[in-house]
Every structure is written in structure tokens, then in C-alpha cells.
Design an enzyme around this catalytic site. Structure first.
Site, PDB file in Angstrom:
ATOM      1  N   LYS A 195      -2.992  -0.923   3.276  1.00 31.47           N
ATOM      2  CA  LYS A 195      -2.611  -1.392   1.715  1.00 31.47           C
ATOM      3  C   LYS A 195      -3.620  -0.506   0.716  1.00 31.47           C
ATOM      4  CE  LYS A 195      -2.370  -5.301  -1.216  1.00 31.47           C
ATOM      5  NZ  LYS A 195      -2.571  -6.870  -1.239  1.00 31.47           N
ATOM      6  N   LYS A 248       1.377   0.489   2.185  1.00 29.70           N
ATOM      7  CA  LYS A 248       1.876  -0.050   1.108  1.00 29.70           C
ATOM      8  C   LYS A 248       0.960   0.747  -0.068  1.00 29.70           C
ATOM      9  CE  LYS A 248       1.346  -4.064  -1.915  1.00 29.70           C
ATOM     10  NZ  LYS A 248       0.754  -5.412  -1.918  1.00 29.70           N
TER      11      LYS A 248
HETATM   12  C1  PBG Z   1      -1.557  -9.830  -2.682  1.00 32.56           C
HETATM   13  C2  PBG Z   1      -0.458  -8.797  -3.022  1.00 32.56           C
HETATM   14  C3  PBG Z   1      -0.324  -7.822  -3.661  1.00 32.56           C
HETATM   15  C4  PBG Z   1       0.918  -7.184  -3.619  1.00 32.56           C
HETATM   16  C5  PBG Z   1       1.373  -7.851  -2.464  1.00 32.56           C
HETATM   17  N1  PBG Z   1       0.406  -8.844  -2.196  1.00 32.56           N
HETATM   18  C6  PBG Z   1      -1.040  -7.443  -5.215  1.00 32.56           C
HETATM   19  C7  PBG Z   1      -2.617  -7.023  -4.959  1.00 32.56           C
HETATM   20  O1  PBG Z   1      -3.081  -6.435  -4.124  1.00 32.56           O
HETATM   21  O2  PBG Z   1      -2.956  -6.833  -5.967  1.00 32.56           O
HETATM   22  C8  PBG Z   1       1.465  -6.019  -4.353  1.00 32.56           C
HETATM   23  C9  PBG Z   1       2.837  -6.202  -4.425  1.00 32.56           C
HETATM   24  C10 PBG Z   1       3.647  -5.492  -5.578  1.00 32.56           C
HETATM   25  O3  PBG Z   1       2.923  -4.863  -6.499  1.00 32.56           O
HETATM   26  O4  PBG Z   1       4.863  -5.499  -5.364  1.00 32.56           O
HETATM   27  N2  PBG Z   1      -2.751  -9.426  -2.108  1.00 32.56           N
HETATM   28 ZN    ZN Z   2      -4.623 -10.402  -2.551  1.00 30.44          ZN
END
Ligand code: PBG
Ligand code: ZN
Length: 332
Positions: A195, A248
Site C-alpha cells: 500500500k 494499492k
Molecule cells: C485506511 C484506508 C485507506 C484506503 C483504504 N483503507 C486510506 C488511507 O490510507 O488514507 C484508501 C481507499 C481509497 O482511497 O479508496 N487505511
Molecule cells: Zn488507515
């Protein structure tokens, strides 16, 4: 002779669930997506299911944020209630829950922040891992305990898979052990393994009001200049017991998806995130392209092109806010 076929069964539909009844609050930066209460969630999931959607991913909108995100593992918290209700009304829908703290902490970080958050002034340039007193840092291991509690509470509510997204080291192992110990060995883990610290999450943070109040997420999310590191993160999560691993965001990371699929012979998901969704909506908002397509036709074509490219790169599953609309186009 087409090599890549996108199917509705590849798609996972995310939902933002909020307390109350009859609620449907628009999210400004994500046209067509709403924060919805459980009653409306059930209606929407029923429609999605009729169009062939088989899995959903739930995010809870919390009105009660504090320093350690305790609201996230309450037995009757919003996600726990939503999971129970969905599993009761449609047993065959695969319910996946996001496991993180950022939607539940007052500071908006994905973990427990060390030090006196209220009194320490914002630190420029992000959290520092070791700088007690001169900045903020995340207590990785304390956070693991809370993530495990959240996962357990979701499993108790009936979740089929939990999806840890906090990017804490060891989160998959900690959750796997906690679930197994409590008799939930059947509950799977979809790991947000690679991520990235991405600018494409902004609309999501509007939806959950989860933007970090100081610093950024670069000490725990990945640097977008790296892809070898993504493979290491994925390898670790597989070793720790992940059933599905994830890359992601998706679109700017097709190379990472491709490398991950080539290297590891495991189910791979990609998250077509909020900012990617928002870009498409803005691109197709009017039909002033000087072409024959209406905005709606353009929208369909471009979404199918994007999702097919994510699948072509190697993703088996795609989490996308377009899931329900795509399913509807495919069935009508
Ligand atoms: C929480 C999380 C996030 C997303 C999914 N779970 C956001 C972040 O890390 O700020 C992003 C999903 C999206 O942008 O559609 N950790
Ligand atoms: Zn988070």
C-alpha cells in the site's frame, strides 16, 4: 480471441457505513458514492447482488474519535452492526471489513501515536520513527494489539475476511494468531500488502474524515519510487498467513501488480482507489469532447478499459467504487 475477460465476479464493491436510519450523505469528491446507514446498505447490497456482485468491503464512518480508536472494536460499532445485518439478509455475500485506525483516531493516523498528541505541535515532513520528543512516531506493536481486537470483533460479527490496511509491520501475523486463538480459523485475511503513500486517497479521506491532522503516512505506507520493496512486503504477508494479497492503488501501479503476479502464485487483489474513481467522474462529467459519445457512454467505456487493464496486469480481484455500476451494465 480476447485474452482478458473482465467478469463481475472479479469485482468487490466498497461501502461507507454510518450510524442512523435512512441516511444517504453524498461524498462531494466521489459523485455517486454515499455514506449510508445500515438500512440503506441492505437495499443497495440486495441490488448489487442481483446484478452479480459477490463481495463487498465495509468501511465504518465514526462520529466518536479518540487517541486510540477504541470505537473501532466496540461490539455494537457501526461496522459490526453492518456485518451482522448483511450476513443475516444475504448469507452468500462475501463480507470483507477494513481493519485500520485512521477512521477512528482523532489525529487520523493508522496507528497509536507516541507522545502527547494534544500538546505537541504539528511536525513537518511526516512522522519520524524514533524521535521521541522532537516529533511524532507510531507505536507499531501497540497498534498490532488494537488491530487484532478490531479483527476479532469483526469476525465475531460474521465477517468472512478481514482486510488490514494500516501497514504496520507484522499485522497479518498478529491478526491471524488472534483469530485462530479465538476459534476463527475460517476467517480469511485479505492483506493490503503493498500500500503506497499515495495522493489518490484524498476523496476517501473526505468520506471518512480521516486525513492525518499532522505529518503524513510516509513512515508506514510505501514510497512510490519503489517496487522491489513491494515484492518484499507481499512476501512477508504471504509468510505471515495472508490468503489474498493486495497492491494499492491500481492504475499508477500496474507494473507492481504485474511483478507481484509473476512472482507469487497466490490470489492477488488491486484497489482501484477513490482518487482514481474521482478522476473518471470528472473526466466524464460533460460531453464536451467534440466526439459522438455522450458522457455516460464515455464513462462506461473508460471504466471498462481501466478495469480490464488492471485485470490484464494480473489482478484476480479488483476493489472498485465502479463495481455496482459495472455489474448493472453487464447484466442489462
Ligand atoms: C485506511 C484506508 C485507506 C484506503 C483504504 N483503507 C486510506 C488511507 O490510507 O488514507 C484508501 C481507499 C481509497 O482511497 O479508496 N487505511
Ligand atoms: Zn488507515
Amino acid at each position: 480471441m480476447a485474452e482478458t475477460m473482465l467478469s463481475v465476479s472479479n469485482l468487490i464493491m466498497p461501502y461507507f457505513v454510518t450510524e442512523g436510519r435512512g441516511r444517504e450523505e453524498p461524498i462531494k469528491s466521489m459523485p455517486g458514492i454515499f455514506r449510508i446507514s445500515v438500512d440503506n446498505l441492505l437495499k443497495d447490497v440486495k441490488e448489487a447482488r442481483e446484478s452479480g456482485i459477490k463481495a463487498i468491503l465495509l468501511f465504518g464512518v465514526s462520529g466518536k474519535k479518540d487517541l486510540s480508536g477504541g470505537e473501532a472494536y466496540r461490539k455494537d460499532g457501526i461496522v459490526q452492526k453492518a456485518v451482522k445485518a448483511v450476513k443475516k439478509s444475504a448469507k452468500d455475500i462475501v463480507v470483507i471489513t477494513d481493519i485500520c485506525l485512521c477512521g477512528y483516531t482523532s489525529h487520523g493516523h493508522c496507528g497509536i501515536v507516541e507522545g502527547q498528541v494534544a500538546r505537541v505541535p504539528p511536525s513537518p515532513g511526516g512522522l519520524r520513527r524514533t524521535s521521541k520528543g522532537q516529533g511524532h512516531s507510531i507505536d507499531n506493536d501497540k497498534t498490532l494489539k488494537i488491530l487484532s481486537k478490531i479483527a476479532l470483533s469483526h469476525a465475531e460479527a460474521g465477517a468472512d475476511l478481514v482486510a488490514p490496511s494500516a501497514m504496520m509491520d507484522g499485522q497479518v501475523r498478529a491478526i491471524r494468531e488472534a483469530l485462530d486463538k479465538a476459534g476463527f480459523s475460517e476467517v480469511g485475511i485479505l492483506a493490503y500488502s503493498a500500500k503506497y503513500a499515495s495522493n489518490f486517497y484524498a476523496p476517501f479521506r473526505e468520506a471518512l474524515d480521516s486525513a492525518p491532522q499532522f505529518g503524513d503516512r510516509k513512515s508506514y505506507q510505501m514510497d512510490y519510487r519503489n517496487s522491489d520493496e513491494a515484492l518484499r512486503e507481499i512476501r512477508e504477508d504471504i509468510d505471515e498467513g495472508a490468503d489474498i494479497v493486495m497492491v494499492k492503488p491500481a492504475l499508477s501501479y500496474l507494473d507492481v501488480i504485474y511483478r507481484a503476479k509473476e512472482k507469487f502464485n497466490v490470489p492477488l487483489a488491486a484497489f482501484n482507489v477513490s482518487g482514481e474513481y474521482a478522476m473518471v467522474k470528472v473526466y466524464c462529467r460533460d460531453s464536451g469532447f467534440g466526439i459522438r459519445d455522450t458522457a455516460a457512454d464515455m464513462g462506461k467505456k473508460i471504466v471498462l478499459e481501466i478495469l480490464t487493464s488492471i485485470k490484464r496486469a494480473g489482478a484476480d480481484l479488483i476493489i472498485t467504487y465502479h463495481a455496482k455500476e459495472v455489474a448493472e451494465w453487464m447484466t442489462t
